[in-house]
Design a protein around this motif. Structure first.
Motif, PDB file in Angstrom:
ATOM      1  N   PRO A 121      17.263  -7.843  11.722  1.00 39.59           N
ATOM      2  CA  PRO A 121      18.390  -7.018  12.200  1.00 39.59           C
ATOM      3  C   PRO A 121      17.944  -5.621  12.606  1.00 39.59           C
ATOM      4  O   PRO A 121      16.906  -5.126  12.160  1.00 39.59           O
ATOM      5  N   ASP A 122      18.773  -4.976  13.441  1.00 39.84           N
ATOM      6  CA  ASP A 122      18.490  -3.603  13.869  1.00 39.84           C
ATOM      7  C   ASP A 122      18.763  -2.602  12.754  1.00 39.84           C
ATOM      8  O   ASP A 122      18.054  -1.607  12.609  1.00 39.84           O
ATOM      9  N   TYR A 132      23.033  -6.673  14.645  1.00 39.17           N
ATOM     10  CA  TYR A 132      22.170  -7.115  15.734  1.00 39.17           C
ATOM     11  C   TYR A 132      22.723  -6.587  17.054  1.00 39.17           C
ATOM     12  O   TYR A 132      23.832  -6.053  17.089  1.00 39.17           O
ATOM     13  N   SER A 133      21.975  -6.741  18.097  1.00 39.22           N
ATOM     14  CA  SER A 133      22.434  -6.294  19.403  1.00 39.22           C
ATOM     15  C   SER A 133      23.611  -7.154  19.866  1.00 39.22           C
ATOM     16  O   SER A 133      23.437  -8.319  20.199  1.00 39.22           O
TER      17      SER A 133
END
Length: 348
Positions: free
Chosen positions: A210-211, A234-235
């Motif tokens: 994940p970001d 996430y994006s």
């Protein structure tokens, strides 16, 4: 160091097994190993020599018990060790095993922190003949891999909600004023470490790293998390993890595509998984073995019976990379909730 193994009548090599811990999970692992037919339990370590010997006798009269860890590693007649001690002990026991030239299968979570994991990674580069596995059982199951394959085929991912909340048999003891290991900061316990690790394995394996992450924890009197809600960003979408050891949840888990949804009975057990698109339902699961550790034991066996294979070495490295990512996400989640283990302080 190259280990000599006895040849099994079926053609494969017998693997001699030592275990650390005598709880139900160790018994389940040894039973899965025996059902596999390529393992022989030879050595048991416990802080109580009586418990070690009693555990060994359940499987064979030839098993030797130990209460001294150095003696266990230096004298024990085994090449593979399965570690199922309290979480905070996993790192040091794994480190000693690697230094002793033993292959390691360590229960999840493998380590308390990325700092510990980095030490083990460095050791594994030095002792590059040693194999190291985190025993995340569902990661090796066909149903887990089928979900991963299905997610890759989906044109759009709009998020997921994964739940694993199960009332712990140890919580009554905690409510009575005691502090069992699974609810202790000193032993790297808590809901996230014990059950959340399954959900983090799901998310990292199916969607990637994940970001950013955050964890809202319900803390108990000593600061440990009894349950909590984690957000993995996430994006373009978010994955929500609902985890707990002080209550039961009977919610299904879901992965959201565009029109289709993957529905799981349980995000850790994965016994019943369907792909639903309106009125259309497709069963994704296959029947699993009675012993939930059978799949991972089968994978570990095939690798350890051919340790010189470059393909097997690469497979271990790939699995280790996932373990490292899961460890990092778990650490970032609990750091966001200001949950500090004794193990964290020891590495500062």
């Amino acid at each position: 160091m190259v280990f000599k193994k006895a040849i099994h009548k079926g053609g494969g090599s017998m693997l001699r097994l030592g275990v650390i811990g005598t709880g139900w999970i160790t018994k389940q692992f040894v039973e899965a190993a025996q059902e596999n037919g390529s393992w022989e339990l030879t050595s048991v370590f416990s802080r109580s020599i009586e418990k070690a010997e009693q555990f060994g006798r359940e499987f064979s009269e030839n098993v030797k018990g130990y209460r001294d860890l150095h003696q266990f590693f230096s004298e024990g007649n085994f090449e593979v060790v399965y570690i199922a001690s309290p979480n905070s002990l996993h790192f040091e026991q794994s480190r000693q095993a690697i230094l002793a030239g033993k292959h390691v299968i360590v229960e999840k979570p493998a380590c308390s922190s990325p700092a510990e994991m980095k030490v083990l990674q460095r050791l594994l580069r030095r002792y590059n003949n040693v194999y190291y596995f985190e025993a995340a059982r569902h990661f090796h199951e066909l149903n887990f891999l089928k979900i991963k394959e299905t997610v890759k085929q989906m044109d759009t991912i709009q998020g997921a909600t994964l739940t694993y909340m199960k009332y712990s048999s140890k919580y009554d003891d905690f409510l009575a004023g005691n502090e069992p290991n699974v609810f202790s900061l000193n032993f790297s316990g808590g809901a996230l470490q014990d059950l959340g690790v399954y959900l983090v394995y799901d998310a990292v394996s199916w969607f990637g790293l994940p970001d950013s992450v955050s964890y809202t924890a319900t803390k108990l009197r000593n600061g440990i998390d009894g349950k909590g809600l984690a957000l993995l960003n996430y994006s373009g979408y978010t994955v929500t993890l609902n985890v707990g050891k002080i209550a039961n949840s009977y919610l299904t888990s879901e992965i959201y595509g565009l029109r289709e949804t993957i529905i799981m009975d349980n995000a850790a057990d994965l016994a019943d998984v369907q792909l639903v698109d309106g009125a259309t339902k497709r069963i994704l699961t296959q029947k699993t073995a009675a012993n939930p550790m059978a799949a991972e034991v089968s994978d570990f066996t095939s690798i350890l019976q051919d340790p010189l294979s470059l393909d097997n070495k690469q497979k271990m490295e790939d699995w280790l990379a996932v373990s490292v990512q899961v460890n990092r996400v778990l650490y970032d989640l609990r750091s966001s909730a200001n949950i500090v283990f004794r193990a964290d302080k020891e590495f500062r």
